[in-house]
Design an enzyme around this catalytic site. Structure first.
Site, PDB file in Angstrom:
ATOM      1  N   GLU A  82      -4.568  -8.782  -4.815  1.00  0.00           N
ATOM      2  CA  GLU A  82      -4.920  -9.610  -5.970  1.00  0.00           C
ATOM      3  C   GLU A  82      -4.165 -10.931  -5.923  1.00  0.00           C
ATOM      4  O   GLU A  82      -4.244 -11.717  -6.868  1.00  0.00           O
ATOM      5  CB  GLU A  82      -4.570  -8.891  -7.275  1.00  0.00           C
ATOM      6  CG  GLU A  82      -5.417  -7.677  -7.589  1.00  0.00           C
ATOM      7  CD  GLU A  82      -5.123  -7.125  -8.968  1.00  0.00           C
ATOM      8  OE1 GLU A  82      -4.915  -7.928  -9.902  1.00  0.00           O
ATOM      9  OE2 GLU A  82      -5.089  -5.900  -9.120  1.00  0.00           O
TER      10      GLU A  82
ATOM     11  N   CYS B 150      -6.334  -3.005  -8.004  1.00  0.00           N
ATOM     12  CA  CYS B 150      -5.240  -2.354  -7.278  1.00  0.00           C
ATOM     13  C   CYS B 150      -5.681  -1.313  -6.252  1.00  0.00           C
ATOM     14  O   CYS B 150      -4.832  -0.737  -5.576  1.00  0.00           O
ATOM     15  CB  CYS B 150      -4.282  -1.687  -8.274  1.00  0.00           C
ATOM     16  SG  CYS B 150      -3.391  -2.836  -9.328  1.00  0.00           S
TER      17      CYS B 150
ATOM     18  N   HIS C 152      -1.399   6.328  -8.440  1.00  0.00           N
ATOM     19  CA  HIS C 152      -1.143   4.917  -8.728  1.00  0.00           C
ATOM     20  C   HIS C 152      -0.097   4.831  -9.834  1.00  0.00           C
ATOM     21  O   HIS C 152      -0.123   5.614 -10.790  1.00  0.00           O
ATOM     22  CB  HIS C 152      -2.437   4.227  -9.151  1.00  0.00           C
ATOM     23  CG  HIS C 152      -2.249   2.794  -9.534  1.00  0.00           C
ATOM     24  ND1 HIS C 152      -1.797   1.837  -8.645  1.00  0.00           N
ATOM     25  CD2 HIS C 152      -2.444   2.146 -10.718  1.00  0.00           C
ATOM     26  CE1 HIS C 152      -1.728   0.672  -9.260  1.00  0.00           C
ATOM     27  NE2 HIS C 152      -2.112   0.829 -10.521  1.00  0.00           N
TER      28      HIS C 152
ATOM     29  N   ARG D  20       2.196  11.821 -16.500  1.00  0.00           N
ATOM     30  CA  ARG D  20       1.230  12.417 -17.432  1.00  0.00           C
ATOM     31  C   ARG D  20      -0.018  12.891 -16.689  1.00  0.00           C
ATOM     32  O   ARG D  20      -0.566  13.954 -17.004  1.00  0.00           O
ATOM     33  CB  ARG D  20       0.859  11.399 -18.507  1.00  0.00           C
ATOM     34  CG  ARG D  20      -0.161  11.932 -19.496  1.00  0.00           C
ATOM     35  CD  ARG D  20      -0.457  10.936 -20.580  1.00  0.00           C
ATOM     36  NE  ARG D  20      -1.721  11.238 -21.239  1.00  0.00           N
ATOM     37  CZ  ARG D  20      -2.308  10.443 -22.123  1.00  0.00           C
ATOM     38  NH1 ARG D  20      -1.732   9.300 -22.455  1.00  0.00           N
ATOM     39  NH2 ARG D  20      -3.464  10.773 -22.668  1.00  0.00           N
TER      40      ARG D  20
ATOM     41  N   ASN E  35       5.420  -2.204 -10.309  1.00  0.00           N
ATOM     42  CA  ASN E  35       4.043  -1.966  -9.878  1.00  0.00           C
ATOM     43  C   ASN E  35       3.652  -2.988  -8.817  1.00  0.00           C
ATOM     44  O   ASN E  35       3.430  -4.160  -9.122  1.00  0.00           O
ATOM     45  CB  ASN E  35       3.100  -2.054 -11.086  1.00  0.00           C
ATOM     46  CG  ASN E  35       1.644  -1.825 -10.717  1.00  0.00           C
ATOM     47  OD1 ASN E  35       1.320  -1.468  -9.590  1.00  0.00           O
ATOM     48  ND2 ASN E  35       0.757  -2.048 -11.673  1.00  0.00           N
TER      49      ASN E  35
END
Length: 351
Positions: A82, A114, A236, A245, A268
């Protein structure tokens, strides 16, 4: 899917770091609250002479060095990012000359937020399986953007990972792949805009969790896998909470997820995010270990893969190439002023 798989891997993380508490100090946020919110202690920052091109080149060189592979045997190069330095000029063609590849190579830059780098993985696998090329390479590299003072700034970071795929010398065989995508407006950057925007109501359930969970569950249902089949699970990592989670939702225990978590230490890295976790796991996996990898790209979509480490994994691990763990420890801290300078966020005007 036969014996096609990852022959080699290489990663690169810039050594500069800025602590979350330093960014919070500048903007008057409570650093303890921010760290607890995102589970990101610090993030990697590219040097003043680094960009997505130099990061991609270094990661790719390390991948070639790990397998002592003649670069002229690479028949396809895919780059996902990106953070292109040029609006119109591919990074993939720069890699051809920088790495000493043949000019007879399929080369393209890919775009899907991503997950473009991991999408290149499937394209390379397809060419290898068809017999059109002997080896293919995909690279995910970013110097990701976050507007100053906006919450993305706490996590958007820099890094790159390169994977070489082929039929010979496979260190991690690709056993299965599955995809899930939809039109979900969770994150975007318009033409000419220096920073992305995100629809906060879409970033959690409708985007990340819907796609990651459906891709992983779809793969397990289609191929008959159970969570207990995997030695490692990599997701990711936009922050430290989401992958944990996701794993819990899929009934995958934390001990299988923790080895691939990198976001706490480097933030990230966008196209290198899941791939960096995958590279970290490849650095320590044993023959026979099955690895679940689930990527995500805003807009939105997820790819899920299962790899099985072969007997060659130990040979690749013993190569003279920096491990992800070593790069996580090799760091120099910068303050916010240095961060702005290194990221070229200070603009000079002529009168």
């Amino acid at each position: 899917m036969g014996r096609v798989g990852v022959v080699s891997w290489g990663a690169y993380i810039p050594k500069y770091r800025i602590r979350t508490e330093e960014v919070a100090r500048i903007w008057g946020d409570d650093p303890l609250r921010i760290v607890d919110l995102y589970l990101v202690d610090e993030k990697s920052v590219e040097g003043i002479d680094e960009d997505a091109v130099t990061i991609a080149v270094e990661a790719a060189r390390r991948a070639l060095r790990r397998a002592t592979l003649d670069p002229r045997r690479i028949g396809a190069v895919y780059v996902g990012t990106e953070s292109k330095p040029y609006a119109v000029k591919p990074i993939s063609s720069i890699l051809i000359d920088a790495l000493g590849l043949s000019n007879n190579v399929f080369a393209v830059d890919m775009e899907f937020a991503c997950k473009a780098g991991s999408e290149g993985l499937m394209a390379a696998v397809g060419l290898v399986e068809s017999g059109k090329v002997e080896y293919g390479m995909t690279v995910g590299a970013d110097t990701s953007q976050g507007e100053p003072g906006e919450h993305l700034e706490y996590s958007a970071s820099s890094g790159g990972v390169a994977l070489v795929v082929g039929r010979e010398g496979v260190a991690a065989e690709l056993e299965a792949a599955y995809a899930y995508a939809s039109d979900t407006p969770d994150f975007w950057r318009r033409e000419g805009s220096p920073y992305p925007m995100h629809g906060e109501g879409f970033t959690g359930e409708p985007a990340y969790f819907r796609h990651v969970i459906n891709a992983a569950r779809g793969l397990m249902a289609a191929y008959g896998y159970k969570p207990s089949d995997f030695a490692y699970a990599v997701f990711h990592q936009p922050n430290g909470r989401f992958p944990v989670r996701a794993a819990s939702t899929l009934n995958i225990p934390m001990e299988k997820v923790k080895p691939g978590i990198v976001v706490t230490h480097i933030g990230n890295t966008y196209n290198a995010s899941a791939l960096m976790g995958f590279a970290k796991v490849l650095d320590q996996a044993k023959p026979g270990d099955k690895i679940l990898v689930v990527t995500f790209g805003s807009g939105a979509g997820s790819n899920a893969y299962v790899f099985s480490a072969t007997d060659l994994i130990k040979e690749r691990q013993n190569a003279a190439v920096p491990t992800v763990e070593a790069m996580l420890r090799d760091k120099i801290y910068v303050d916010y002023a240095q961060y702005l300078k290194m990221r070229k966020m200070i603009k000079l005007f002529e009168y």
